[in-house]
Write an enzyme that holds these catalytic residues in place. Structure first.
Site, PDB file in Angstrom:
ATOM      1  N   ASN A  16      -5.615  12.131   0.395  1.00  0.00           N
ATOM      2  CA  ASN A  16      -4.727  11.598   1.042  1.00  0.00           C
ATOM      3  C   ASN A  16      -5.601  10.790   2.215  1.00  0.00           C
ATOM      4  OD1 ASN A  16      -1.789  10.725   2.080  1.00  0.00           O
ATOM      5  ND2 ASN A  16      -2.220  11.877   3.667  1.00  0.00           N
ATOM      6  N   LYS A  17      -4.723   9.838   3.027  1.00  0.00           N
ATOM      7  CA  LYS A  17      -5.443   9.084   4.172  1.00  0.00           C
ATOM      8  C   LYS A  17      -6.409   9.868   5.028  1.00  0.00           C
ATOM      9  CE  LYS A  17      -5.098   5.893   4.568  1.00  0.00           C
ATOM     10  NZ  LYS A  17      -6.039   4.850   3.929  1.00  0.00           N
ATOM     11  N   GLN A  69      -1.742   2.466  10.046  1.00  0.00           N
ATOM     12  CA  GLN A  69      -0.799   2.770   9.379  1.00  0.00           C
ATOM     13  C   GLN A  69       0.757   3.362  10.125  1.00  0.00           C
ATOM     14  OE1 GLN A  69      -3.554   2.899   7.950  1.00  0.00           O
ATOM     15  NE2 GLN A  69      -3.725   2.625   5.549  1.00  0.00           N
ATOM     16  N   ARG A 126       0.932  -1.257  -0.172  1.00  0.00           N
ATOM     17  CA  ARG A 126       0.160  -0.096  -0.121  1.00  0.00           C
ATOM     18  C   ARG A 126       0.854   1.304   0.064  1.00  0.00           C
ATOM     19  NH1 ARG A 126       2.292   2.004   3.886  1.00  0.00           N
ATOM     20  NH2 ARG A 126       1.009   3.680   3.551  1.00  0.00           N
ATOM     21  N   GLY A 127       0.301   2.371  -0.107  1.00  0.00           N
ATOM     22  CA  GLY A 127       0.936   3.540  -0.291  1.00  0.00           C
ATOM     23  C   GLY A 127       0.922   3.817  -1.761  1.00  0.00           C
ATOM     24  N   ALA A 128       0.595   5.126  -2.242  1.00  0.00           N
ATOM     25  CA  ALA A 128       0.482   5.425  -3.551  1.00  0.00           C
ATOM     26  C   ALA A 128       1.798   4.973  -4.463  1.00  0.00           C
ATOM     27  CB  ALA A 128       0.058   7.156  -3.791  1.00  0.00           C
ATOM     28  N   ASP A 158      -2.191  10.815  -2.298  1.00  0.00           N
ATOM     29  CA  ASP A 158      -2.771   9.787  -3.215  1.00  0.00           C
ATOM     30  C   ASP A 158      -3.010  10.431  -4.607  1.00  0.00           C
ATOM     31  OD1 ASP A 158      -3.072   8.683  -0.392  1.00  0.00           O
ATOM     32  OD2 ASP A 158      -2.926   7.057  -1.709  1.00  0.00           O
TER      33      ASP A 158
HETATM   34  O1  MRU Z   1      -4.415   3.187   2.285  1.00  0.00           O
HETATM   35  P1  MRU Z   1      -3.099   3.251   1.972  1.00  0.00           P
HETATM   36  O2  MRU Z   1      -2.272   2.994   3.315  1.00  0.00           O
HETATM   37  O3  MRU Z   1      -2.739   2.960   0.705  1.00  0.00           O
HETATM   38  O4  MRU Z   1      -2.927   4.879   2.050  1.00  0.00           O
HETATM   39  C1  MRU Z   1      -1.881   5.456   2.007  1.00  0.00           C
HETATM   40  C2  MRU Z   1      -1.639   6.887   2.189  1.00  0.00           C
HETATM   41  O5  MRU Z   1      -2.717   7.761   2.415  1.00  0.00           O
HETATM   42  C3  MRU Z   1      -0.318   7.662   1.947  1.00  0.00           C
HETATM   43  O6  MRU Z   1      -0.275   8.951   2.835  1.00  0.00           O
HETATM   44  C4  MRU Z   1      -0.117   8.170   0.284  1.00  0.00           C
HETATM   45  O7  MRU Z   1      -0.271   6.987  -0.443  1.00  0.00           O
HETATM   46  C5  MRU Z   1       1.215   8.623   0.181  1.00  0.00           C
HETATM   47  S1  MRU Z   1       2.449   7.272   0.452  1.00  0.00           S
HETATM   48  C6  MRU Z   1       4.185   7.834   0.155  1.00  0.00           C
END
Ligand code: MRU
Length: 345
Positions: A248-249, A197, A52-54, A238
């Site tokens: 974002n999250k 997270q 996970r993470g963009a 994201d």
């Molecule tokens: O649901 P996730 O854990 O994939 O969400 C991740 C986030 O919201 C991060 O802040 C975002 O992807 C940036 S990661 C460098």
């Protein structure tokens, strides 16, 4: 730790014939790498949030396309590309909000469109360069962001934006690493309910690199700001719309509202692959809703009167953001003109 050293954690490892994915659902208790040999497996790993993470999602998807080419290319069957395109569709359906996924798949599609006799070398080179460029962008953003933190005493971050969420080093967490390498700074991480997270990944990742961090409950953020302990909230993204609105999250928007109330600045750190040049504002961003079981305690799952609403991202309006840091430069007060300028640099 120095700022020119990769963090010790690696979420993705390409072996040349498979993709090793660190299963982030099991951290911090267990460090388990699963080995994927086809695109369907990688799509499932993204959907289930093993990865996970963009930026990491985009990189994993790119390697998923390479695995598809390995599985389907045949010099004697000209229809192999149809099977690869079907896999690309599958990968594109894995998660909706992080635009890095679609950006990476579009880059892979462009290579496929032009590919010569044996495509493997070219698609693999593209995936590897997406991966390497992401790490380089993170180092650059780390330096640019740290320049703004020279006088900062403390920062709060949200979610996980580190090596686990990227090719390595991290976006927001990369800035925090770089700032810490220059001068000790108090780092606070919100737990990031409901998937945790922050609690499970960010504090673990910083601990692996011996960077001190203090965990807070998400609900303690206002009180932390009120105490005067932090100067900046620093988050990843994201998807960023052309006007600077940032998905974002879930919880990022709340932090931005609180930051304004307490005169705390808000920094967004993301590579330009997170900018969606096709959308004018955050209103056009699809916000992923995940299953209620990820939020609802097990004993309520079958209760007909109790439901959960579980959006996993929100959109912070540009007017609440003090700075957007990318590898191509910094936009201060993005509400004045958005981020279009970064796309033409
Ligand atoms: O649901 P996730 O854990 O994939 O969400 C991740 C986030 O919201 C991060 O802040 C975002 O992807 C940036 S990661 C460098």
């Amino acid at each position: 730790m120095t700022n020119n050293k990769l963090s010790t954690v690696q979420s993705l490892q390409w072996t040349g014939h498979s993709l090793k994915v660190l299963d982030q659902r099991q951290l911090p208790e267990l460090i388990v790498y699963d080995d994927y040999v086809d695109a369907a497996g990688v799509a499932e790993a993204i959907k289930s949030m093993r990865v996970r993470g963009a930026p990491a999602i985009g990189i994993a998807a790119a390697y998923g396309v390479v695995l598809s080419v390995i599985g389907h290319y045949s010099g004697s069957n000209e229809h192999w590309k149809d099977a690869v395109h079907a896999d690309i569709e599958l990968l594109a359906k894995s998660r909706p909000t992080a635009v890095n996924l679609f950006w990476a798949l579009n880059r892979m599609k462009a290579v496929l469109a032009d590919v010569s006799a044996n495509p493997l070398t070219e698609v693999q080179a593209c995936a590897e360069s997406i991966h390497a460029d992401d790490i380089a962008a993170n180092y650059r953003m780390g330096e640019l962001g740290a320049d703004l933190l020279a006088n900062a005493k403390g920062i709060l971050t949200h979610c996980n934006t580190g090596a686990l969420a990227t090719g390595g080093y991290g976006t927001a967490l990369g800035v925090i690493r770089s700032a810490y390498a220059r001068k000790p700074i108090n780092i606070y991480a919100g737990e990031t309910r409901p998937w945790l997270q922050g609690q499970r990944l960010t504090v673990w990742e910083l601990g692996q690199d011996e960077v001190p961090v203090t965990l807070i409950a998400d609900s303690a953020a206002a009180w932390l700001m009120k105490s005067g302990a932090i100067d900046w909230v620093i988050v990843g993204a994201d998807r960023i719309a052309l006007n600077g609105d940032t998905a974002n999250k879930i919880g990022t928007y709340s932090l931005a509202v609180l930051a304004k109330q307490h005169n705390v600045k808000m920094m967004v750190v993301a590579p330009t692959s997170t900018i969606d040049g096709t959308i004018k504002s955050g209103d056009e961003i699809e916000i992923e809703q995940r299953e209620q079981r990820e939020l609802l305690p097990g004993c309520y799952q079958d209760n007909p009167y109790i439901k959960a609403w579980n959006p996993v991202f929100d959109v912070t309006p540009a007017e609440l953001i003090s700075a957007i840091i990318t590898e191509k430069g910094v936009v201060l007060t993005p509400a004045n003109g958005g981020v279009v300028g970064l796309l033409v640099v």
